[in-house]
Design a protein around this motif. Structure first.
Motif, PDB file in Angstrom:
ATOM      1  N   ARG A   1       0.981  -1.096   0.003  1.00 44.37           N
ATOM      2  CA  ARG A   1      -0.042  -0.023  -0.083  1.00 44.37           C
ATOM      3  C   ARG A   1       0.912   1.303   0.146  1.00 44.37           C
ATOM      4  O   ARG A   1       0.527   2.330  -0.755  1.00 44.37           O
ATOM      5  CB  ARG A   1      -0.913  -0.051   1.236  1.00 44.37           C
ATOM      6  CG  ARG A   1      -1.833   1.337   1.330  1.00 44.37           C
ATOM      7  CD  ARG A   1      -2.584   1.290   2.641  1.00 44.37           C
ATOM      8  NE  ARG A   1      -3.600   2.388   2.547  1.00 44.37           N
ATOM      9  CZ  ARG A   1      -4.037   2.880   3.705  1.00 44.37           C
ATOM     10  NH1 ARG A   1      -3.967   2.580   4.935  1.00 44.37           N
ATOM     11  NH2 ARG A   1      -4.889   4.245   3.490  1.00 44.37           N
ATOM     12  N   LEU A   2       1.845   1.310   0.734  1.00 45.79           N
ATOM     13  CA  LEU A   2       2.920   2.278   0.902  1.00 45.79           C
ATOM     14  C   LEU A   2       3.473   2.736  -0.561  1.00 45.79           C
ATOM     15  O   LEU A   2       3.536   4.020  -0.901  1.00 45.79           O
ATOM     16  CB  LEU A   2       3.860   2.187   1.835  1.00 45.79           C
ATOM     17  CG  LEU A   2       5.176   2.976   1.876  1.00 45.79           C
ATOM     18  CD1 LEU A   2       4.555   4.606   2.257  1.00 45.79           C
ATOM     19  CD2 LEU A   2       6.119   2.811   3.192  1.00 45.79           C
ATOM     20  N   PHE A   3       3.827   1.708  -1.238  1.00 45.43           N
ATOM     21  CA  PHE A   3       4.360   1.789  -2.574  1.00 45.43           C
ATOM     22  C   PHE A   3       3.607   2.220  -3.450  1.00 45.43           C
ATOM     23  O   PHE A   3       4.067   3.226  -4.363  1.00 45.43           O
ATOM     24  CB  PHE A   3       4.995   0.675  -3.018  1.00 45.43           C
ATOM     25  CG  PHE A   3       6.049   0.943  -4.285  1.00 45.43           C
ATOM     26  CD1 PHE A   3       6.916   1.831  -4.157  1.00 45.43           C
ATOM     27  CD2 PHE A   3       6.211   0.140  -5.372  1.00 45.43           C
ATOM     28  CE1 PHE A   3       8.077   2.101  -5.265  1.00 45.43           C
ATOM     29  CE2 PHE A   3       6.900   0.434  -6.210  1.00 45.43           C
ATOM     30  CZ  PHE A   3       7.770   1.427  -6.070  1.00 45.43           C
ATOM     31  N   VAL A   4       2.401   1.875  -3.600  1.00 46.50           N
ATOM     32  CA  VAL A   4       1.173   2.294  -4.450  1.00 46.50           C
ATOM     33  C   VAL A   4       0.964   3.847  -4.228  1.00 46.50           C
ATOM     34  O   VAL A   4       0.757   4.777  -5.030  1.00 46.50           O
ATOM     35  CB  VAL A   4      -0.290   1.665  -4.211  1.00 46.50           C
ATOM     36  CG1 VAL A   4      -1.285   2.361  -4.664  1.00 46.50           C
ATOM     37  CG2 VAL A   4      -0.164   0.154  -4.806  1.00 46.50           C
ATOM     38  N   ALA A   5       0.888   4.200  -3.023  1.00 52.85           N
ATOM     39  CA  ALA A   5       0.754   5.731  -2.430  1.00 52.85           C
ATOM     40  C   ALA A   5       1.888   6.535  -3.015  1.00 52.85           C
ATOM     41  O   ALA A   5       1.767   7.613  -3.581  1.00 52.85           O
ATOM     42  CB  ALA A   5       0.503   5.991  -1.098  1.00 52.85           C
ATOM     43  N   LEU A   6       3.147   6.033  -2.709  1.00 49.82           N
ATOM     44  CA  LEU A   6       4.338   7.043  -2.821  1.00 49.82           C
ATOM     45  C   LEU A   6       4.376   7.124  -4.689  1.00 49.82           C
ATOM     46  O   LEU A   6       5.041   8.115  -5.309  1.00 49.82           O
ATOM     47  CB  LEU A   6       5.643   6.335  -2.743  1.00 49.82           C
ATOM     48  CG  LEU A   6       5.673   6.021  -1.126  1.00 49.82           C
ATOM     49  CD1 LEU A   6       6.875   5.154  -0.756  1.00 49.82           C
ATOM     50  CD2 LEU A   6       5.844   7.582  -0.526  1.00 49.82           C
TER      51      LEU A   6
END
Length: 206
Positions: free
Chosen positions: A16-21
């Protein structure tokens, strides 16, 4: 794009973090692990191992495993800043993806499983593994800001969630200022989303 996840899962947060970044839009589909949804035939059709996260892309591609999702998204969106194309750069990143699946999973992640999920791991053993890893990371970061390159890569993202939540597993980070500095730099990246890590935190965020 859909991301099947559970909010208490560090593996899920990694994806989820990488999707957001990357600034991507993804529908978050929560899988109720306590109710056994990850063992339901519908979910097992996506990942026969019955594990979150799973990414289902708009083109129909199904990607299971958090590290595989990081690689997939970086490659699909041509983000060579996050995953270098050259052999040495790619290998440097892969080294830390292996650490995420090995030393992190059997150290700080396992220690957290004991306190958050009631796992039967030996607390002393997994906490000792966590501190061994943290000591190595502290030395590695002595003269550098990021794990694999001069800028953030998916290597840093792969380690973030379980390192930042290590205190939940009774793994104290006070003796590791370089590691805490890495975590702070990741938290300062545009698009960062925090890891709401405990059941109490989930209730507070609701």
């Amino acid at each position: 794009m859909k991301l099947y996840h559970h909010p208490l899962s560090g593996h899920s947060h990694r994806a989820r973090l990488f999707v957001a970044l990357l600034g991507l839009d993804a529908e978050l589909v929560e899988v109720d692990l306590l109710a056994g949804e990850h063992k339901h035939p519908t979910f097992l059709a996506l990942n026969p191992l019955g594990q979150v996260p799973v990414l289902v892309d708009d083109d129909g591609a199904v990607v299971a495993d958090s590290n595989a999702i990081l690689v997939y998204l970086a490659r699909k969106h041509h983000r060579t800043d996050w995953l270098p194309k050259d052999a040495a750069g790619a290998a440097a990143v892969q080294r830390w993806l292996s650490v995420a699946a090995g030393e992190v999973a059997y150290g700080p992640a396992a220690a957290r499983l004991v306190t958050v999920f009631g796992s039967r791991h030996n607390p002393e053993e997994v906490i000792a593994r966590a501190h061994a890893l943290l000591g190595n990371l502290e030395r590695h970061l002595e003269h550098r800001d990021w794990l694999a390159a001069s800028a953030p890569t998916i290597a840093d993202i792969a380690l973030y969630s379980y390192l930042s939540s290590a205190p939940e597993g009774n793994v104290d980070l006070d003796s590791y200022p370089k590691v805490r500095g890495l975590l702070a730099r990741i938290e300062g990246l545009p698009g960062f989303v925090p890891f709401v890590r405990t059941a109490a935190g989930l209730r507070a965020a609701a």
